[in-house]
Design a protein around this motif. Structure first.
Motif, PDB file in Angstrom:
ATOM      1  N   ILE A  44      21.850   1.199  -4.351  1.00  0.00           N
ATOM      2  CA  ILE A  44      20.667   1.293  -5.193  1.00  0.00           C
ATOM      3  C   ILE A  44      19.540   0.530  -4.521  1.00  0.00           C
ATOM      4  CG2 ILE A  44      19.682   0.746  -7.443  1.00  0.00           C
ATOM      5  CD1 ILE A  44      22.449   0.969  -8.632  1.00  0.00           C
ATOM      6  N   PHE A  45      18.436   1.243  -4.248  1.00  0.00           N
ATOM      7  CA  PHE A  45      17.283   0.638  -3.602  1.00  0.00           C
ATOM      8  C   PHE A  45      16.172   0.490  -4.641  1.00  0.00           C
ATOM      9  CE2 PHE A  45      19.554   2.956  -0.298  1.00  0.00           C
ATOM     10  CZ  PHE A  45      19.748   1.965   0.640  1.00  0.00           C
ATOM     11  N   PRO A  46      15.850  -0.713  -5.077  1.00  0.00           N
ATOM     12  CA  PRO A  46      14.802  -0.886  -6.087  1.00  0.00           C
ATOM     13  C   PRO A  46      13.430  -0.520  -5.514  1.00  0.00           C
ATOM     14  CG  PRO A  46      15.503  -3.013  -5.219  1.00  0.00           C
ATOM     15  CD  PRO A  46      16.458  -1.985  -4.657  1.00  0.00           C
ATOM     16  N   VAL A  47      12.612   0.118  -6.346  1.00  0.00           N
ATOM     17  CA  VAL A  47      11.265   0.511  -5.942  1.00  0.00           C
ATOM     18  C   VAL A  47      10.325  -0.659  -6.178  1.00  0.00           C
ATOM     19  CG1 VAL A  47       9.374   2.125  -6.335  1.00  0.00           C
ATOM     20  CG2 VAL A  47      11.748   2.913  -6.492  1.00  0.00           C
ATOM     21  N   SER A  48       9.655  -1.110  -5.118  1.00  0.00           N
ATOM     22  CA  SER A  48       8.772  -2.268  -5.231  1.00  0.00           C
ATOM     23  C   SER A  48       7.461  -1.871  -5.883  1.00  0.00           C
ATOM     24  CB  SER A  48       8.504  -2.852  -3.838  1.00  0.00           C
ATOM     25  OG  SER A  48       7.559  -3.898  -3.912  1.00  0.00           O
ATOM     26  N   ALA A  49       6.932  -2.778  -6.694  1.00  0.00           N
ATOM     27  CA  ALA A  49       5.625  -2.551  -7.313  1.00  0.00           C
ATOM     28  C   ALA A  49       4.481  -2.885  -6.370  1.00  0.00           C
ATOM     29  CB  ALA A  49       5.507  -3.386  -8.590  1.00  0.00           C
ATOM     30  N   TRP A  50       4.789  -3.462  -5.215  1.00  0.00           N
ATOM     31  CA  TRP A  50       3.765  -3.808  -4.229  1.00  0.00           C
ATOM     32  C   TRP A  50       3.537  -2.645  -3.271  1.00  0.00           C
ATOM     33  CZ3 TRP A  50       0.526  -7.798  -4.320  1.00  0.00           C
ATOM     34  CH2 TRP A  50       0.864  -8.922  -5.070  1.00  0.00           C
ATOM     35  N   HIS A  51       2.281  -2.371  -2.986  1.00  0.00           N
ATOM     36  CA  HIS A  51       1.900  -1.352  -2.012  1.00  0.00           C
ATOM     37  C   HIS A  51       0.880  -1.978  -1.060  1.00  0.00           C
ATOM     38  CE1 HIS A  51       3.865   1.778  -4.430  1.00  0.00           C
ATOM     39  NE2 HIS A  51       3.314   1.182  -5.482  1.00  0.00           N
ATOM     40  N   SER A  52       0.966  -1.633   0.197  1.00  0.00           N
ATOM     41  CA  SER A  52       0.080  -2.232   1.197  1.00  0.00           C
ATOM     42  C   SER A  52      -0.544  -1.154   2.068  1.00  0.00           C
ATOM     43  CB  SER A  52       0.850  -3.227   2.074  1.00  0.00           C
ATOM     44  OG  SER A  52       1.866  -2.564   2.800  1.00  0.00           O
ATOM     45  N   LYS A  53      -1.736  -1.463   2.565  1.00  0.00           N
ATOM     46  CA  LYS A  53      -2.434  -0.603   3.527  1.00  0.00           C
ATOM     47  C   LYS A  53      -3.237  -1.496   4.458  1.00  0.00           C
ATOM     48  CE  LYS A  53      -5.696   3.235   3.989  1.00  0.00           C
ATOM     49  NZ  LYS A  53      -6.600   4.177   3.280  1.00  0.00           N
ATOM     50  N   ASN A  54      -3.034  -1.326   5.738  1.00  0.00           N
ATOM     51  CA  ASN A  54      -3.721  -2.129   6.743  1.00  0.00           C
ATOM     52  C   ASN A  54      -4.486  -1.201   7.682  1.00  0.00           C
ATOM     53  OD1 ASN A  54      -2.295  -4.593   5.859  1.00  0.00           O
ATOM     54  ND2 ASN A  54      -0.517  -3.584   6.743  1.00  0.00           N
ATOM     55  N   LYS A 106     -12.970  -4.902  13.570  1.00  0.00           N
ATOM     56  CA  LYS A 106     -12.969  -4.879  12.107  1.00  0.00           C
ATOM     57  C   LYS A 106     -11.557  -4.664  11.582  1.00  0.00           C
ATOM     58  CE  LYS A 106     -14.250   0.013  12.350  1.00  0.00           C
ATOM     59  NZ  LYS A 106     -15.247   1.045  11.958  1.00  0.00           N
ATOM     60  N   GLY A 107     -11.324  -5.164  10.372  1.00  0.00           N
ATOM     61  CA  GLY A 107     -10.027  -5.013   9.736  1.00  0.00           C
ATOM     62  C   GLY A 107     -10.165  -4.980   8.232  1.00  0.00           C
ATOM     63  N   ASN A 108      -9.306  -4.195   7.602  1.00  0.00           N
ATOM     64  CA  ASN A 108      -9.281  -4.088   6.157  1.00  0.00           C
ATOM     65  C   ASN A 108      -7.818  -4.107   5.713  1.00  0.00           C
ATOM     66  OD1 ASN A 108      -9.271  -2.964   3.420  1.00  0.00           O
ATOM     67  ND2 ASN A 108     -11.407  -2.491   3.779  1.00  0.00           N
ATOM     68  N   PHE A 109      -7.445  -5.099   4.903  1.00  0.00           N
ATOM     69  CA  PHE A 109      -6.044  -5.292   4.513  1.00  0.00           C
ATOM     70  C   PHE A 109      -5.963  -5.323   2.985  1.00  0.00           C
ATOM     71  CE2 PHE A 109      -7.058  -7.485   8.446  1.00  0.00           C
ATOM     72  CZ  PHE A 109      -6.161  -6.910   9.340  1.00  0.00           C
ATOM     73  N   ILE A 110      -5.157  -4.428   2.415  1.00  0.00           N
ATOM     74  CA  ILE A 110      -5.078  -4.258   0.964  1.00  0.00           C
ATOM     75  C   ILE A 110      -3.637  -4.469   0.510  1.00  0.00           C
ATOM     76  CG2 ILE A 110      -5.434  -2.683  -0.970  1.00  0.00           C
ATOM     77  CD1 ILE A 110      -7.540  -1.246   0.672  1.00  0.00           C
ATOM     78  N   ARG A 111      -3.469  -5.246  -0.551  1.00  0.00           N
ATOM     79  CA  ARG A 111      -2.183  -5.440  -1.203  1.00  0.00           C
ATOM     80  C   ARG A 111      -2.384  -5.169  -2.698  1.00  0.00           C
ATOM     81  NH1 ARG A 111      -1.409  -5.376   3.311  1.00  0.00           N
ATOM     82  NH2 ARG A 111      -0.152  -6.724   4.670  1.00  0.00           N
ATOM     83  N   GLU A 113      -7.837  -7.598  -1.566  1.00  0.00           N
ATOM     84  CA  GLU A 113      -8.423  -6.978  -0.379  1.00  0.00           C
ATOM     85  C   GLU A 113      -9.050  -8.046   0.515  1.00  0.00           C
ATOM     86  OE1 GLU A 113     -11.392  -3.238   0.641  1.00  0.00           O
ATOM     87  OE2 GLU A 113     -11.807  -4.478  -1.116  1.00  0.00           O
ATOM     88  N   LEU A 114      -8.750  -7.958   1.801  1.00  0.00           N
ATOM     89  CA  LEU A 114      -9.343  -8.847   2.804  1.00  0.00           C
ATOM     90  C   LEU A 114     -10.094  -7.996   3.816  1.00  0.00           C
ATOM     91  CD1 LEU A 114      -9.683 -11.641   4.141  1.00  0.00           C
ATOM     92  CD2 LEU A 114      -7.544 -11.185   5.375  1.00  0.00           C
ATOM     93  N   ILE A 115     -11.379  -8.321   4.009  1.00  0.00           N
ATOM     94  CA  ILE A 115     -12.234  -7.595   4.948  1.00  0.00           C
ATOM     95  C   ILE A 115     -12.737  -8.571   5.998  1.00  0.00           C
ATOM     96  CG2 ILE A 115     -14.330  -6.210   5.217  1.00  0.00           C
ATOM     97  CD1 ILE A 115     -14.058  -5.407   2.288  1.00  0.00           C
ATOM     98  N   VAL A 116     -12.527  -8.246   7.262  1.00  0.00           N
ATOM     99  CA  VAL A 116     -13.036  -9.074   8.360  1.00  0.00           C
ATOM    100  C   VAL A 116     -13.793  -8.176   9.335  1.00  0.00           C
ATOM    101  CG1 VAL A 116     -11.303 -10.880   8.182  1.00  0.00           C
ATOM    102  CG2 VAL A 116     -10.813  -8.871   9.551  1.00  0.00           C
TER     103      VAL A 116
END
Length: 344
Positions: free
Chosen positions: A58-68, A95-100, A112-115
């Motif tokens: 059984i693999f639990p589905v995480s509520a966290w989603h990420s995009k880099n 430039k970088g955009n990191f979303i959790r 969100e982190l924007i650099v």
């Protein structure tokens, strides 16, 4: 002899019929025999059940989603014996955009982190900074049921820069530094979030805005709206400038992202803030509009504008060699670039 043989056979038939006689009559059965013209077919499906003594994992589905997203834009122009004239230059932007994102049925938490950091080098001039941004946004919202797009939300925003800023060509006196300024917004309100259409509006009637100027030299000048230092008639320092300024006001933000044409995406970010105590109704504006043109998976072009109006940021004019403070003015930055982008 033949007659004797027949008598014996008749005798045994008589004994057989008497011993197994029936009390009920036997009715005749008529059987109709028809020729076979159709061959019957039947499909037999064989099934087998595989028994496995081990339980399925059984693999639990995480509520966290990420995009880099990271990218690098490069612009270059060069002239060699060009009769029409021109200045060779090269510029680069990292430039970088990191979303959790943490999502449940009735809550969402977006971080969100924007650099961004860019430099420009022109022939005959020193290297200059063209872009500098460090921005962190975090919004938590809760709704009563899944039928509504309105959330009770709280939001925190923080933004500053990485390195010193100058009014070129003067590179001896910085006009901004790391954490000078730095802005923090902290408040609570209501958030309308439409995930399907990538549309978000946040309305906060109570938001605290903190302005940090963690450089005493800039603070003494009253940069970015902090209380400046006081001096006596002889120019002696009486009290140093404040390193921070706090305001309470009304905040509205908007985020909207849409594919306006094929492979062309528009992203709009708008922030409006007005202080209750000092000049309520005088609105500080920050508006970023960008179009991303996707060439393929790793190459894209972008064009954008960044507009700022802040009543606390004053302009300076030099009159007869003396810097004279002016009023606030509209700040505008336009960018155009093409480069590499990687999403993971």
């Amino acid at each position: 002899m033949k007659l004797y043989h027949n008598l014996i056979v008749l005798f045994f038939i008589q004994i057989y019929t008497n011993c197994y006689s029936q009390d009920f009559p036997i009715s005749q059965v008529a059987i109709e025999i028809k020729p076979i013209t159709v061959v019957a077919t039947a499909t037999i499906t064989a099934t087998s059940k595989i028994k496995n003594g081990l339980p399925l994992p059984i693999f639990p589905v995480s509520a966290w989603h990420s995009k880099n997203t990271v990218g690098f834009d490069l612009n270059e122009i060069a002239f060699v014996n060009w009769n029409a004239g021109g200045v060779s230059s090269i510029s680069g932007l990292l430039k970088g955009n990191f979303i959790r994102t943490h999502t449940t049925l009735n809550s969402k938490w977006v971080n969100e982190l924007i650099v961004r950091y860019g430099v420009n080098k022109q022939d005959g001039l020193i290297m200059q900074k063209s872009d500098d941004e460090f921005r962190f946004n975090s919004t938590f919202g809760y709704r009563k049921d899944t039928l509504s797009n309105w959330y009770f939300s709280c939001k925190i925003n923080f933004n500053t820069q990485f390195s010193n800023g100058y009014k070129y060509p003067d590179t001896t006196t910085p006009i901004s530094k790391l954490f000078a300024p730095a802005y923090t917004f902290l408040g609570a309100g209501a958030d309308y979030f439409d995930k399907a259409n990538k549309f978000d509006v946040y309305i906060s009637p109570l938001t605290m805005k903190s302005t940090l100027v963690l450089d005493q030299t800039l603070a003494n000048k009253g940069a970015f709206g902090v209380t400046k230092a006081t001096y006596d008639s002889e120019g002696n320092l009486i009290s140093e400038g404040k390193l921070s300024k706090t305001e309470i006001g009304f905040l509205v933000t908007n985020f909207y992202k849409k594919e306006v044409w094929k492979n062309i995406t528009m992203e709009n970010r708008l922030s409006l803030y007005s202080d209750y105590i000092n000049n309520f109704g005088n609105i500080d504006v920050e508006w970023k509009l960008q179009f991303d043109l996707i060439v393929n998976q790793y190459v894209s072009a972008n064009i954008g504008t960044h507009t700022i109006y802040d009543d606390d940021v004053k302009t300076y004019e030099e009159i007869d060699g003396v810097k004279v403070a002016g009023g606030p003015t509209l700040q505008l930055k336009q960018s155009l670039g093409i480069g590499l982008v990687y999403v993971f």
